[in-house]
Design a protein around this motif. Structure first.
Motif, PDB file in Angstrom:
ATOM      1  N   ALA A  34      -7.556   9.463   3.957  1.00  0.00           N
ATOM      2  CA  ALA A  34      -6.534   9.999   3.062  1.00  0.00           C
ATOM      3  C   ALA A  34      -5.172  10.018   3.744  1.00  0.00           C
ATOM      4  N   ALA A  35      -5.159  10.300   5.028  1.00  0.00           N
ATOM      5  CA  ALA A  35      -3.897  10.339   5.755  1.00  0.00           C
ATOM      6  C   ALA A  35      -3.315   8.944   5.932  1.00  0.00           C
ATOM      7  N   SER A  36      -4.174   7.928   6.046  1.00  0.00           N
ATOM      8  CA  SER A  36      -3.681   6.568   6.246  1.00  0.00           C
ATOM      9  C   SER A  36      -3.359   5.868   4.933  1.00  0.00           C
ATOM     10  N   ASP A  37      -3.617   6.504   3.811  1.00  0.00           N
ATOM     11  CA  ASP A  37      -3.355   5.911   2.497  1.00  0.00           C
ATOM     12  C   ASP A  37      -1.999   6.387   1.988  1.00  0.00           C
ATOM     13  N   THR A  38      -0.959   6.118   2.761  1.00  0.00           N
ATOM     14  CA  THR A  38       0.379   6.596   2.413  1.00  0.00           C
ATOM     15  C   THR A  38       1.017   5.803   1.286  1.00  0.00           C
ATOM     16  N   GLY A  40      -0.829   4.497  -1.299  1.00  0.00           N
ATOM     17  CA  GLY A  40      -1.663   4.586  -2.492  1.00  0.00           C
ATOM     18  C   GLY A  40      -2.572   3.395  -2.696  1.00  0.00           C
ATOM     19  N   ALA A  41      -2.963   2.718  -1.622  1.00  0.00           N
ATOM     20  CA  ALA A  41      -3.801   1.520  -1.722  1.00  0.00           C
ATOM     21  C   ALA A  41      -5.163   1.811  -2.346  1.00  0.00           C
ATOM     22  N   SER A  42      -5.653   3.031  -2.206  1.00  0.00           N
ATOM     23  CA  SER A  42      -6.959   3.366  -2.777  1.00  0.00           C
ATOM     24  C   SER A  42      -6.952   3.262  -4.301  1.00  0.00           C
ATOM     25  N   GLN A  43      -5.794   3.428  -4.916  1.00  0.00           N
ATOM     26  CA  GLN A  43      -5.690   3.331  -6.378  1.00  0.00           C
ATOM     27  C   GLN A  43      -5.763   1.891  -6.865  1.00  0.00           C
ATOM     28  N   TYR A  44      -5.565   0.918  -5.969  1.00  0.00           N
ATOM     29  CA  TYR A  44      -5.494  -0.484  -6.364  1.00  0.00           C
ATOM     30  C   TYR A  44      -6.679  -1.301  -5.856  1.00  0.00           C
ATOM     31  N   GLN A  45      -7.759  -0.647  -5.466  1.00  0.00           N
ATOM     32  CA  GLN A  45      -8.949  -1.363  -4.999  1.00  0.00           C
ATOM     33  C   GLN A  45      -9.632  -2.121  -6.142  1.00  0.00           C
ATOM     34  N   SER A  46      -9.301  -1.786  -7.369  1.00  0.00           N
ATOM     35  CA  SER A  46      -9.865  -2.506  -8.520  1.00  0.00           C
ATOM     36  C   SER A  46      -9.336  -3.939  -8.610  1.00  0.00           C
ATOM     37  N   TYR A  47      -8.288  -4.252  -7.866  1.00  0.00           N
ATOM     38  CA  TYR A  47      -7.732  -5.603  -7.861  1.00  0.00           C
ATOM     39  C   TYR A  47      -8.544  -6.566  -6.990  1.00  0.00           C
ATOM     40  N   ASN A  78       5.022  -1.034   7.899  1.00  0.00           N
ATOM     41  CA  ASN A  78       5.631  -0.083   6.983  1.00  0.00           C
ATOM     42  C   ASN A  78       4.507   0.667   6.282  1.00  0.00           C
ATOM     43  N   LEU A  79       4.327   1.939   6.588  1.00  0.00           N
ATOM     44  CA  LEU A  79       3.229   2.722   6.023  1.00  0.00           C
ATOM     45  C   LEU A  79       3.321   2.869   4.513  1.00  0.00           C
ATOM     46  N   TYR A  96      -4.226  -2.951   1.226  1.00  0.00           N
ATOM     47  CA  TYR A  96      -4.048  -1.966   2.302  1.00  0.00           C
ATOM     48  C   TYR A  96      -2.571  -1.620   2.471  1.00  0.00           C
ATOM     49  N   CYS A  97      -2.335  -0.551   3.209  1.00  0.00           N
ATOM     50  CA  CYS A  97      -0.967  -0.124   3.544  1.00  0.00           C
ATOM     51  C   CYS A  97      -0.566  -0.760   4.870  1.00  0.00           C
ATOM     52  N   GLY A  98       0.706  -1.070   4.978  1.00  0.00           N
ATOM     53  CA  GLY A  98       1.167  -1.585   6.278  1.00  0.00           C
ATOM     54  C   GLY A  98       2.304  -2.536   6.184  1.00  0.00           C
TER      55      GLY A  98
END
Length: 98
Positions: A34-38, A40-47, A78-79, A96-98
């Motif tokens: 959760a801390a590394s998901d700055t 919001g990549a978890s919301q787009y895993q459906s892609y 870039n987080l 992913y974020c980054g």
């Protein structure tokens, strides 16, 4: 004890020290994710599994980057940037974020 015996003993101690492992609890691992998901990549895993062109419909206030297989990208971290990574067939394999 001769020099070779001492060196072998020291080498054995270093080898055993490298065998230690740390375990995380599931709640600690979830907190780290959760801390590394700055971005919001978890919301787009459906892609995942969709064509890379589907990422063009994503509109966010944070930067979004679509990365084709074998393309050159900057190495800045870039987080808050959302990345869509595609394979050879332009199918999204990672978000992913980054």
């Amino acid at each position: 004890m001769k020099y070779y015996g001492k060196a072998l003993l020291a080498l054995g101690m270093f080898a055993l020290a490298g065998c230690q492992s740390a375990t995380k609890t599931e709640s600690a691992a979830a907190g780290a994710d959760a801390a590394s998901d700055t971005c919001g990549a978890s919301q787009y895993q459906s892609y995942l599994g969709k064509p890379l062109s589907a990422a063009s419909s994503v509109r966010l206030e944070t930067p979004v980057r679509a990365i084709r297989w074998n393309s050159a990208v900057t190495m800045d971290f870039n987080l808050h940037r959302l990345n869509f990574l595609a394979d050879k067939d332009d199918v999204i394999t990672q978000v992913y974020c980054g």
